[in-house]
Scaffold this active site. Structure first.
Site, mmCIF file in Angstrom:
data_model
loop_
_atom_site.group_PDB
_atom_site.id
_atom_site.type_symbol
_atom_site.label_atom_id
_atom_site.label_comp_id
_atom_site.label_asym_id
_atom_site.label_seq_id
_atom_site.Cartn_x
_atom_site.Cartn_y
_atom_site.Cartn_z
ATOM 1 N N CYS A 61 0.838 -1.212 0.000
ATOM 2 C CA CYS A 61 0.000 0.000 0.000
ATOM 3 C C CYS A 61 0.873 1.263 0.000
ATOM 4 C CB CYS A 61 -0.921 -0.037 1.222
ATOM 5 S SG CYS A 61 -1.586 1.566 1.703
ATOM 6 N N CYS A 64 0.534 3.356 3.094
ATOM 7 C CA CYS A 64 1.212 2.677 4.214
ATOM 8 C C CYS A 64 2.721 2.931 4.162
ATOM 9 C CB CYS A 64 0.937 1.174 4.175
ATOM 10 S SG CYS A 64 -0.812 0.725 4.216
ATOM 11 N N CYS A 408 -15.901 6.488 -14.369
ATOM 12 C CA CYS A 408 -16.604 5.669 -13.363
ATOM 13 C C CYS A 408 -17.018 4.313 -13.941
ATOM 14 C CB CYS A 408 -17.821 6.447 -12.857
ATOM 15 S SG CYS A 408 -19.048 5.444 -12.008
ATOM 16 N N CYS A 411 -20.782 3.594 -13.733
ATOM 17 C CA CYS A 411 -21.520 4.360 -14.754
ATOM 18 C C CYS A 411 -21.478 3.639 -16.093
ATOM 19 C CB CYS A 411 -20.924 5.763 -14.898
ATOM 20 S SG CYS A 411 -20.868 6.708 -13.364
#
Length: 530
Positions: A61, A64, A408, A411
């Site tokens: 991450c 992180c 999106c 979408c």
């Protein structure tokens, strides 16, 4: 309150692009004071330590990796100064069940544990070493610190890492209900602010000399004591919201800074937000005196912030401004309207005061972002744009609008179903429309995610947000039940099919009847001929 999720996305995207930390940064070094916990050791460790800040993370991450060195630095410092406070890490790629137990849905997630019996709370501080230390140390202290020594209080004010909310108690009011309310507020907000109380004669003389009730003063970090804010509202006896609202507004610095950590607190204040975009520290320093002067004048009415264009310059687009810096723009959060100083010439700092005055007087026109109005609609889905949004949704028809973003995924999956829905209502008094929210400003709609589906009833009543399944039948039923015109397109479609089937059946029947009628005649003719 309305605020643009595009702005949030821009801020977070910009933060993600800040210089990356090494791949090893997510996991604290072996020689650090950070304790590595697993499912086998977690329960006992929490039970045996009164204050634990646990980081649930994944080694891959990026956030992180950025947090890792700060987290380790805080742990190393706390082990020396506050050994009762422990910092721990749980690798969710290895201990999935443990992370699932605490409903970890993103990395890193920071939770505070105060022993085994108490439920954990979410860490609400910033993610720098000093902030982590300050946040955790505060948890070990009373919600309200008592300052009996003038010198100690003054040093505290000078070295603030966050706002100090100070209760100044005149003689004889220590047992009042206001005092009790203050302690309740302090307990509720202790993770975000420092709370203190004093009866020191110097502070009583300055802030509560003639008062027969406590005075409340907010000292802000990085500012002179003379800029402190004093509560002048009604008695807070048993009305803690009065003090909470005061703290929410007055705890903001005169000329703060917008970052990923502070953005939400400013947008949730529900008052206009004035941005000064700067490219260099020198530009910000030059603006500091006159921006603070304006901030004092409009305290509680407008929040003034700086924004580092080298990191977050793309946010200018969300405010309908060009990425040309420095620039000044006011975002009216409640109405989601943007007002910016003309960028055709370089920004003159001396023009800002007059611009803000005109804004307060309602003499400015907002900058409206919109695609051009289409000359021709090429689909049954109406291509809506910002410039005609209000006209279309108030057209006297039931108007169902999809607010979307081109990137999106949800979408994109909805698009073919939405086209079927539009086909269903073709020729009827229902408009099925869509609008690219990244390219168009809209009013009166609270967009918190994509796609957002909203029905505007024909009678002009309040818009209704669609929260059901994104299927053709579910959306059509919603339009029928929630729309003013009660048009049932599904029944109409079934009726049309029925008519077609009936017509076909009748044609077959007529053909059969003719055949049956003709056959005997032919037989008769044949018989006659025989």
């Amino acid at each position: 309150m309305q605020f643009s999720i595009k702005a949030v996305a821009a801020i977070l995207a910009a933060i993600t692009n800040i210089a990356s930390v090494s791949a090893e940064g997510a996991t604290a070094p072996e020689d650090s004071a950070v304790v590595k916990l697993t499912e086998a050791t977690f329960k006992d460790f929490i039970a045996n330590n009164p204050y634990v800040l646990a980081e649930f993370f994944a080694p891959w991450c990026g956030h992180c990796k950025k947090l890792g060195p700060e987290f380790a630095s805080a742990a190393d410092s706390l082990v020396e100064t506050n050994p009762d406070i422990k910092l721990a890490q749980i690798d969710c790629t290895e201990d999935r069940d443990l992370c699932a137990q605490f409903d970890i849905r993103g990395y890193p997630t920071l939770k505070v544990f105060k022993g085994e019996a108490a439920p954990p709370s979410d860490y609400a501080g910033q993610r720098q070493s000093d902030s982590i230390i300050n946040y955790m140390v505060k948890l070990t202290l009373p919600a309200v610190q008592v300052f009996d020594d003038t010198a100690v209080l003054e040093k505290t004010v000078e070295a603030l890492a966050e706002p100090l909310v100070l209760q100044v108690l005149p003689e004889g009011v220590e047992k009042s209900s206001s005092n009790e309310t203050f302690y309740q507020v302090a307990d509720k907000l202790r993770e975000s602010f420092t709370f203190g109380t004093t009866s020191d004669p110097k502070y009583v003389a300055e802030y509560a000399k003639s008062a027969k009730k406590p005075a409340y003063v907010i000292f802000r970090n990085g500012e002179d004591a003379e800029d402190a804010s004093v509560y002048k509202g009604k008695d807070i006896d048993e009305e803690s919201e009065l003090l909470i609202d005061f703290i929410d507004v007055e705890s903001k610095p005169l000329f703060g800074e917008i970052t990923g950590a502070t953005y939400q607190s400013y947008t949730s204040a529900n008052i206009p937000l004035a941005y000064y975009f700067y490219s260099t520290a020198e530009e910000r320093d030059a603006a500091d005196p006159f921006i603070k002067k304006l901030a004092r004048k409009y305290r509680g009415e407008i929040n003034f912030v700086g924004l580092d264009a080298s990191q977050f310059g793309m946010h200018a687009q969300n405010l309908n401004m060009k990425e040309e810096f420095p620039l000044f723009v006011v975002h009216d959060l409640e109405g989601n309207k943007k007002y910016g100083i003309d960028q055709s010439t370089p920004l003159d700092n001396n023009a800002i005061a007059q611009f803000v005055q005109k804004f307060k007087a309602g003499k400015l026109e907002p900058i409206v972002k919109s695609e051009p109005i289409p000359e021709v609609q090429n689909s049954t889905v109406y291509h809506l744009v910002g410039a005609e949004h209000e006209k279309v949704v108030k057209s006297g028809k039931d108007v169902f609008v999809k607010y979307y973003a081109p990137w999106c995924g949800h979408c994109k999956r909805l698009a073919p179903i939405y086209e079927e829905l539009a086909d269903l209502y073709e020729g009827k008094d229902v408009v099925i429309a869509e609008i690219d929210h990244t390219l168009n400003d809209v009013e009166s709609v609270d967009i918190k995610g994509y796609p957002t589906l909203v029905l505007f009833p024909a009678d002009g009543s309040e818009p209704i947000y669609y929260e059901d399944a994104r299927s053709l039948e579910a959306m059509a039923n919603f339009i029928k039940e929630s729309g003013s015109l009660k048009i049932d397109a599904l029944v109409d479609e079934e009726d049309e099919e029925e008519v077609k089937e009936t017509a076909a059946a009748e044609t077959i029947s007529e053909t059969t009847e003719k055949a049956e009628t003709t056959a005997p005649a032919a037989e008769a003719d044949a018989h006659d001929e025989l």
